[in-house]
Write a protein that holds these residues in place. Structure first.
Motif, PDB file in Angstrom:
ATOM      1  N   THR A  36       0.822  -1.214   0.000  1.00  0.00           N
ATOM      2  CA  THR A  36       0.000   0.000   0.000  1.00  0.00           C
ATOM      3  C   THR A  36       0.855   1.262   0.000  1.00  0.00           C
ATOM      4  OG1 THR A  36      -1.772  -1.152   1.169  1.00  0.00           O
ATOM      5  CG2 THR A  36      -1.804   1.260   1.257  1.00  0.00           C
ATOM      6  N   THR A  37       1.916   1.243   0.780  1.00  0.00           N
ATOM      7  CA  THR A  37       2.758   2.441   0.894  1.00  0.00           C
ATOM      8  C   THR A  37       3.865   2.495  -0.156  1.00  0.00           C
ATOM      9  OG1 THR A  37       4.223   1.363   2.502  1.00  0.00           O
ATOM     10  CG2 THR A  37       2.353   2.621   3.374  1.00  0.00           C
ATOM     11  N   GLY A  38       4.127   1.370  -0.830  1.00  0.00           N
ATOM     12  CA  GLY A  38       5.205   1.331  -1.813  1.00  0.00           C
ATOM     13  C   GLY A  38       6.581   1.347  -1.193  1.00  0.00           C
ATOM     14  N   TYR A  39       6.691   0.867   0.032  1.00  0.00           N
ATOM     15  CA  TYR A  39       7.964   0.863   0.767  1.00  0.00           C
ATOM     16  C   TYR A  39       8.873  -0.237   0.209  1.00  0.00           C
ATOM     17  CZ  TYR A  39      11.144   0.489   4.790  1.00  0.00           C
ATOM     18  OH  TYR A  39      12.249   0.421   5.601  1.00  0.00           O
ATOM     19  N   SER A  40       9.798   0.144  -0.651  1.00  0.00           N
ATOM     20  CA  SER A  40      10.587  -0.828  -1.405  1.00  0.00           C
ATOM     21  C   SER A  40      11.487  -1.689  -0.525  1.00  0.00           C
ATOM     22  CB  SER A  40      11.401  -0.137  -2.499  1.00  0.00           C
ATOM     23  OG  SER A  40      12.297   0.781  -1.940  1.00  0.00           O
ATOM     24  N   ASP A  41      12.081  -1.125   0.510  1.00  0.00           N
ATOM     25  CA  ASP A  41      12.924  -1.935   1.383  1.00  0.00           C
ATOM     26  C   ASP A  41      12.094  -3.016   2.081  1.00  0.00           C
ATOM     27  OD1 ASP A  41      15.478  -2.559   2.621  1.00  0.00           O
ATOM     28  OD2 ASP A  41      14.597  -1.762   4.475  1.00  0.00           O
ATOM     29  N   GLY A  42      10.908  -2.655   2.524  1.00  0.00           N
ATOM     30  CA  GLY A  42      10.025  -3.633   3.160  1.00  0.00           C
ATOM     31  C   GLY A  42       9.571  -4.700   2.185  1.00  0.00           C
ATOM     32  N   LEU A  43       9.260  -4.296   0.956  1.00  0.00           N
ATOM     33  CA  LEU A  43       8.867  -5.257  -0.069  1.00  0.00           C
ATOM     34  C   LEU A  43       9.992  -6.249  -0.348  1.00  0.00           C
ATOM     35  CD1 LEU A  43       7.114  -2.774  -2.501  1.00  0.00           C
ATOM     36  CD2 LEU A  43       5.985  -4.564  -1.169  1.00  0.00           C
ATOM     37  N   THR A  44      11.213  -5.754  -0.392  1.00  0.00           N
ATOM     38  CA  THR A  44      12.363  -6.621  -0.613  1.00  0.00           C
ATOM     39  C   THR A  44      12.547  -7.579   0.558  1.00  0.00           C
ATOM     40  OG1 THR A  44      13.466  -5.003  -2.019  1.00  0.00           O
ATOM     41  CG2 THR A  44      14.862  -6.661  -0.985  1.00  0.00           C
ATOM     42  N   ARG A  45      12.370  -7.112   1.779  1.00  0.00           N
ATOM     43  CA  ARG A  45      12.505  -7.979   2.954  1.00  0.00           C
ATOM     44  C   ARG A  45      11.483  -9.105   2.938  1.00  0.00           C
ATOM     45  NH1 ARG A  45      13.622  -3.956   8.080  1.00  0.00           N
ATOM     46  NH2 ARG A  45      15.370  -2.864   7.129  1.00  0.00           N
ATOM     47  N   VAL A  46      10.247  -8.773   2.602  1.00  0.00           N
ATOM     48  CA  VAL A  46       9.220  -9.810   2.537  1.00  0.00           C
ATOM     49  C   VAL A  46       9.531 -10.752   1.371  1.00  0.00           C
ATOM     50  CG1 VAL A  46       6.763 -10.308   2.243  1.00  0.00           C
ATOM     51  CG2 VAL A  46       7.475  -8.363   3.642  1.00  0.00           C
ATOM     52  N   GLY A  47      10.007 -10.213   0.252  1.00  0.00           N
ATOM     53  CA  GLY A  47      10.425 -11.057  -0.866  1.00  0.00           C
ATOM     54  C   GLY A  47      11.516 -12.024  -0.459  1.00  0.00           C
ATOM     55  N   ASN A  48      12.485 -11.550   0.297  1.00  0.00           N
ATOM     56  CA  ASN A  48      13.553 -12.430   0.783  1.00  0.00           C
ATOM     57  C   ASN A  48      12.998 -13.510   1.703  1.00  0.00           C
ATOM     58  OD1 ASN A  48      15.404 -10.885  -0.618  1.00  0.00           O
ATOM     59  ND2 ASN A  48      16.023  -9.699   1.163  1.00  0.00           N
ATOM     60  N   TYR A  49      12.031 -13.130   2.539  1.00  0.00           N
ATOM     61  CA  TYR A  49      11.379 -14.100   3.420  1.00  0.00           C
ATOM     62  C   TYR A  49      10.698 -15.181   2.584  1.00  0.00           C
ATOM     63  CZ  TYR A  49       7.878 -16.046   6.589  1.00  0.00           C
ATOM     64  OH  TYR A  49       7.084 -16.902   7.305  1.00  0.00           O
ATOM     65  N   TYR A  50       9.986 -14.766   1.532  1.00  0.00           N
ATOM     66  CA  TYR A  50       9.319 -15.731   0.657  1.00  0.00           C
ATOM     67  C   TYR A  50      10.325 -16.639  -0.046  1.00  0.00           C
ATOM     68  CZ  TYR A  50       4.731 -13.421   1.071  1.00  0.00           C
ATOM     69  OH  TYR A  50       3.544 -12.919   1.522  1.00  0.00           O
ATOM     70  N   MET A  51      11.454 -16.097  -0.454  1.00  0.00           N
ATOM     71  CA  MET A  51      12.480 -16.928  -1.096  1.00  0.00           C
ATOM     72  C   MET A  51      12.982 -18.008  -0.136  1.00  0.00           C
ATOM     73  SD  MET A  51      12.868 -16.251  -4.254  1.00  0.00           S
ATOM     74  CE  MET A  51      14.446 -17.006  -4.637  1.00  0.00           C
ATOM     75  N   GLU A  52      13.140 -17.661   1.129  1.00  0.00           N
ATOM     76  CA  GLU A  52      13.561 -18.645   2.128  1.00  0.00           C
ATOM     77  C   GLU A  52      12.524 -19.750   2.299  1.00  0.00           C
ATOM     78  OE1 GLU A  52      14.341 -16.547   5.744  1.00  0.00           O
ATOM     79  OE2 GLU A  52      16.002 -15.413   4.870  1.00  0.00           O
ATOM     80  N   LYS A  53      11.261 -19.428   2.026  1.00  0.00           N
ATOM     81  CA  LYS A  53      10.154 -20.386   2.150  1.00  0.00           C
ATOM     82  C   LYS A  53       9.835 -21.053   0.816  1.00  0.00           C
ATOM     83  CE  LYS A  53       9.487 -19.311   6.450  1.00  0.00           C
ATOM     84  NZ  LYS A  53       9.965 -20.176   7.484  1.00  0.00           N
ATOM     85  N   ASN A  54      10.705 -20.899  -0.182  1.00  0.00           N
ATOM     86  CA  ASN A  54      10.529 -21.467  -1.522  1.00  0.00           C
ATOM     87  C   ASN A  54       9.241 -20.994  -2.204  1.00  0.00           C
ATOM     88  OD1 ASN A  54      12.942 -22.984  -1.545  1.00  0.00           O
ATOM     89  ND2 ASN A  54      11.969 -24.504  -0.233  1.00  0.00           N
TER      90      ASN A  54
END
Length: 70
Positions: A16-34
């Motif tokens: 919603t806010t377009g916070y790119s660092d947060g989006l990247t962190r969640v993306g990294n979390y998802y990568m760890e979870k395959n």
């Protein structure tokens, strides 16, 4: 929220806010979870080409393998 482990609520707020660092962190979390396709969406929204390039390469390999098998 992210640091408290509430990943999905944090993801919604970051989108919603377009916070790119947060989006990247969640993306990294998802990568760890395959969950690479979910991660790709967030990397794309974050304009994070470095992290999304690896996923694109993996997708291209899969497509190449499917084409070769036909």
């Amino acid at each position: 929220m992210f640091n408290a482990g509430n990943i999905e609520d944090a993801r919604r707020i970051f989108i919603t806010t377009g916070y790119s660092d947060g989006l990247t962190r969640v993306g990294n979390y998802y990568m760890e979870k395959n969950r690479s396709l979910d991660a790709l969406k967030l990397y794309y929204l974050a304009h994070n080409e470095r992290n999304s390039a690896k996923i694109y390469e993996d997708i291209a390999k899969v497509i190449s393998t499917v084409i070769k098998d036909d």
